[in-house]
Design a protein around this motif. Structure first.
Motif, PDB file in Angstrom:
ATOM      1  N   GLY A 184      -5.044 -10.285  -1.727  1.00  8.82           N
ATOM      2  CA  GLY A 184      -4.020  -9.851  -2.670  1.00  8.82           C
ATOM      3  C   GLY A 184      -3.040  -8.834  -2.124  1.00  8.82           C
ATOM      4  N   LEU A 185      -2.995  -8.651  -0.806  1.00  9.08           N
ATOM      5  CA  LEU A 185      -2.144  -7.614  -0.223  1.00  9.08           C
ATOM      6  C   LEU A 185      -0.657  -7.812  -0.530  1.00  9.08           C
ATOM      7  CD1 LEU A 185      -3.830  -7.013   3.251  1.00  9.08           C
ATOM      8  CD2 LEU A 185      -4.222  -5.843   1.084  1.00  9.08           C
ATOM      9  N   HIS A 186      -0.212  -9.065  -0.570  1.00 14.05           N
ATOM     10  CA  HIS A 186       1.191  -9.331  -0.866  1.00 14.05           C
ATOM     11  C   HIS A 186       1.548  -8.896  -2.287  1.00 14.05           C
ATOM     12  CE1 HIS A 186      -1.060 -12.794  -2.228  1.00 14.05           C
ATOM     13  NE2 HIS A 186      -0.030 -13.195  -2.945  1.00 14.05           N
ATOM     14  N   ARG A 187       0.637  -9.093  -3.227  1.00 14.46           N
ATOM     15  CA  ARG A 187       0.865  -8.678  -4.610  1.00 14.46           C
ATOM     16  C   ARG A 187       0.928  -7.162  -4.724  1.00 14.46           C
ATOM     17  NH1 ARG A 187       1.845 -12.569  -8.530  1.00 14.46           N
ATOM     18  NH2 ARG A 187       1.211 -10.929  -9.937  1.00 14.46           N
ATOM     19  N   PHE A 188       0.035  -6.481  -4.010  1.00 13.97           N
ATOM     20  CA  PHE A 188       0.033  -5.025  -4.042  1.00 13.97           C
ATOM     21  C   PHE A 188       1.314  -4.469  -3.412  1.00 13.97           C
ATOM     22  CE2 PHE A 188      -4.767  -5.597  -3.819  1.00 13.97           C
ATOM     23  CZ  PHE A 188      -4.892  -5.589  -5.196  1.00 13.97           C
ATOM     24  N   TYR A 189       1.790  -5.125  -2.353  1.00 13.04           N
ATOM     25  CA  TYR A 189       3.024  -4.688  -1.710  1.00 13.04           C
ATOM     26  C   TYR A 189       4.206  -4.817  -2.666  1.00 13.04           C
ATOM     27  CZ  TYR A 189       7.080  -4.789   1.417  1.00 13.04           C
ATOM     28  OH  TYR A 189       8.293  -4.554   2.008  1.00 13.04           O
ATOM     29  N   LEU A 190       4.293  -5.934  -3.366  1.00 11.79           N
ATOM     30  CA  LEU A 190       5.451  -6.183  -4.225  1.00 11.79           C
ATOM     31  C   LEU A 190       5.351  -5.518  -5.591  1.00 11.79           C
ATOM     32  CD1 LEU A 190       6.066  -9.953  -3.425  1.00 11.79           C
ATOM     33  CD2 LEU A 190       7.390  -7.986  -2.637  1.00 11.79           C
ATOM     34  N   LYS A 191       4.158  -5.464  -6.161  1.00 16.52           N
ATOM     35  CA  LYS A 191       4.026  -5.006  -7.545  1.00 16.52           C
ATOM     36  C   LYS A 191       3.199  -3.737  -7.713  1.00 16.52           C
ATOM     37  CE  LYS A 191       4.536  -9.739  -8.955  1.00 16.52           C
ATOM     38  NZ  LYS A 191       5.504 -10.009  -9.959  1.00 16.52           N
ATOM     39  N   GLY A 192       2.589  -3.249  -6.648  1.00 15.62           N
ATOM     40  CA  GLY A 192       1.806  -2.027  -6.726  1.00 15.62           C
ATOM     41  C   GLY A 192       0.331  -2.300  -6.996  1.00 15.62           C
ATOM     42  N   LEU A 193      -0.455  -1.250  -6.919  1.00 13.31           N
ATOM     43  CA  LEU A 193      -1.903  -1.384  -7.086  1.00 13.31           C
ATOM     44  C   LEU A 193      -2.321  -1.700  -8.516  1.00 13.31           C
ATOM     45  CD1 LEU A 193      -3.189   1.483  -4.776  1.00 13.31           C
ATOM     46  CD2 LEU A 193      -3.254  -0.977  -4.351  1.00 13.31           C
ATOM     47  N   GLY A 194      -1.428  -1.589  -9.457  1.00 13.27           N
ATOM     48  CA  GLY A 194      -1.746  -1.901 -10.847  1.00 13.27           C
ATOM     49  C   GLY A 194      -1.649  -3.382 -11.182  1.00 13.27           C
ATOM     50  N   ASP A 195      -1.343  -4.217 -10.207  1.00 12.78           N
ATOM     51  CA  ASP A 195      -1.188  -5.657 -10.447  1.00 12.78           C
ATOM     52  C   ASP A 195      -2.543  -6.315 -10.661  1.00 12.78           C
ATOM     53  OD1 ASP A 195       0.233  -8.133 -10.611  1.00 12.78           O
ATOM     54  OD2 ASP A 195      -0.432  -8.562  -8.565  1.00 12.78           O
ATOM     55  N   THR A 196      -2.793  -6.818 -11.861  1.00 16.97           N
ATOM     56  CA  THR A 196      -4.082  -7.414 -12.206  1.00 16.97           C
ATOM     57  C   THR A 196      -4.365  -8.658 -11.371  1.00 16.97           C
ATOM     58  OG1 THR A 196      -3.780  -6.628 -14.458  1.00 16.97           O
ATOM     59  CG2 THR A 196      -5.471  -8.301 -14.109  1.00 16.97           C
ATOM     60  N   LEU A 197      -3.380  -9.519 -11.206  1.00 16.39           N
ATOM     61  CA  LEU A 197      -3.589 -10.739 -10.426  1.00 16.39           C
ATOM     62  C   LEU A 197      -3.939 -10.421  -8.978  1.00 16.39           C
ATOM     63  CD1 LEU A 197      -3.628 -13.793 -10.561  1.00 16.39           C
ATOM     64  CD2 LEU A 197      -1.201 -13.805 -10.047  1.00 16.39           C
ATOM     65  N   GLY A 198      -3.358  -9.368  -8.450  1.00 17.01           N
ATOM     66  CA  GLY A 198      -3.688  -8.952  -7.091  1.00 17.01           C
ATOM     67  C   GLY A 198      -5.162  -8.601  -6.947  1.00 17.01           C
ATOM     68  N   TRP A 199      -5.738  -8.010  -7.967  1.00 19.37           N
ATOM     69  CA  TRP A 199      -7.160  -7.643  -7.928  1.00 19.37           C
ATOM     70  C   TRP A 199      -8.066  -8.851  -8.136  1.00 19.37           C
ATOM     71  CZ3 TRP A 199      -8.556  -3.455  -5.685  1.00 19.37           C
ATOM     72  CH2 TRP A 199      -7.703  -2.354  -5.675  1.00 19.37           C
ATOM     73  N   LEU A 200      -7.530  -9.969  -8.621  1.00 22.10           N
ATOM     74  CA  LEU A 200      -8.344 -11.179  -8.805  1.00 22.10           C
ATOM     75  C   LEU A 200      -8.448 -12.015  -7.528  1.00 22.10           C
ATOM     76  CD1 LEU A 200      -7.201 -12.337 -12.346  1.00 22.10           C
ATOM     77  CD2 LEU A 200      -9.308 -11.144 -11.711  1.00 22.10           C
ATOM     78  N   TYR A 201      -7.514 -11.865  -6.610  1.00 22.52           N
ATOM     79  CA  TYR A 201      -7.533 -12.647  -5.369  1.00 22.52           C
ATOM     80  C   TYR A 201      -8.823 -12.494  -4.555  1.00 22.52           C
ATOM     81  CZ  TYR A 201      -2.842 -14.636  -5.287  1.00 22.52           C
ATOM     82  OH  TYR A 201      -1.738 -15.392  -5.533  1.00 22.52           O
ATOM     83  N   PRO A 202      -9.384 -11.294  -4.416  1.00 18.00           N
ATOM     84  CA  PRO A 202     -10.598 -11.175  -3.598  1.00 18.00           C
ATOM     85  C   PRO A 202     -11.814 -11.910  -4.161  1.00 18.00           C
ATOM     86  CG  PRO A 202      -9.532  -9.051  -3.787  1.00 18.00           C
ATOM     87  CD  PRO A 202      -8.834  -9.963  -4.747  1.00 18.00           C
ATOM     88  N   LEU A 203     -11.835 -12.201  -5.456  1.00 20.64           N
ATOM     89  CA  LEU A 203     -13.001 -12.856  -6.055  1.00 20.64           C
ATOM     90  C   LEU A 203     -13.258 -14.249  -5.473  1.00 20.64           C
ATOM     91  CD1 LEU A 203     -15.300 -12.693  -8.098  1.00 20.64           C
ATOM     92  CD2 LEU A 203     -13.718 -13.602  -9.799  1.00 20.64           C
ATOM     93  N   PRO A 204     -12.307 -15.193  -5.524  1.00 16.48           N
ATOM     94  CA  PRO A 204     -12.594 -16.500  -4.911  1.00 16.48           C
ATOM     95  C   PRO A 204     -12.776 -16.420  -3.400  1.00 16.48           C
ATOM     96  CG  PRO A 204     -10.335 -16.429  -5.686  1.00 16.48           C
ATOM     97  CD  PRO A 204     -10.999 -15.181  -6.173  1.00 16.48           C
ATOM     98  N   THR A 205     -12.108 -15.455  -2.776  1.00 15.95           N
ATOM     99  CA  THR A 205     -12.279 -15.269  -1.336  1.00 15.95           C
ATOM    100  C   THR A 205     -13.709 -14.869  -1.016  1.00 15.95           C
ATOM    101  OG1 THR A 205      -9.966 -14.591  -1.137  1.00 15.95           O
ATOM    102  CG2 THR A 205     -11.434 -14.016   0.676  1.00 15.95           C
ATOM    103  N   ALA A 206     -14.231 -13.902  -1.755  1.00 18.96           N
ATOM    104  CA  ALA A 206     -15.613 -13.453  -1.534  1.00 18.96           C
ATOM    105  C   ALA A 206     -16.608 -14.559  -1.862  1.00 18.96           C
ATOM    106  CB  ALA A 206     -15.900 -12.211  -2.374  1.00 18.96           C
ATOM    107  N   LEU A 207     -16.374 -15.290  -2.935  1.00 16.29           N
ATOM    108  CA  LEU A 207     -17.277 -16.397  -3.280  1.00 16.29           C
ATOM    109  C   LEU A 207     -17.254 -17.476  -2.201  1.00 16.29           C
ATOM    110  CD1 LEU A 207     -16.622 -16.749  -7.118  1.00 16.29           C
ATOM    111  CD2 LEU A 207     -18.715 -15.935  -6.005  1.00 16.29           C
TER     112      LEU A 207
END
Length: 148
Positions: free
Chosen positions: A20-43
């Motif tokens: 989710g690094l691209h989302r955090f770069y563009l929208k900041g650390l408060g971006d909910t979708l950015g925090w969801l990206y690591p879930l399927p990656t980890a799974l």
């Protein structure tokens, strides 16, 4: 809002997209979708680990591994979309200055497109091949059980 560079966003989507690094770069650390990206990656990574430790017959890994591949493919597509975004549209959305060069396309932007196409297409095809192979092998095995 600070000016965001299109080339940096494309490369972050390509290299750090599954986190989710691209989302955090563009929208900041408060971006909910950015925090969801690591879930399927980890799974997906857990599925790879299960496949290595339990072998080819682990059915849960058949479901988990494609999550990783599809996440990588989707973030590569995102990198392509970022890199192909028109300069005026990019600057209107992610830049505070109308004169900003943040939306310019350069050689690194084109390289991000090419690498994203290669990695994304390879990841998508590998995920589909893995999924279909194991599904059809499972179907053949079940048919053998029924016929005996």
């Amino acid at each position: 809002m600070h000016t965001k560079n299109k080339t940096v966003a494309a490369w972050l989507a390509l290299l750090g997209g599954p986190l989710g690094l691209h989302r955090f770069y563009l929208k900041g650390l408060g971006d909910t979708l950015g925090w969801l990206y690591p879930l399927p990656t980890a799974l997906g990574l857990w599925g790879v680990e299960r496949l290595q430790s339990l072998g080819q017959d682990d059915k849960l890994s058949w479901l988990l591994i494609p999550l990783l591949g599809f996440t990588v493919a989707s973030t590569c597509l995102t990198a392509i979309v970022y890199a192909l975004t028109d300069r005026a549209r990019w600057n209107a959305r992610y830049s505070t200055s109308t004169e900003s060069g943040a939306g310019n396309t350069n050689g690194l932007t084109i390289t991000a497109i090419v690498v994203s196409l290669l990695v994304g297409a390879g990841s998508l095809m590998a995920s589909l091949a893995f999924s279909f192979q194991h599904y059809f092998e499972y179907q053949v095995e079940e048919a053998r059980k029924i016929s005996q």
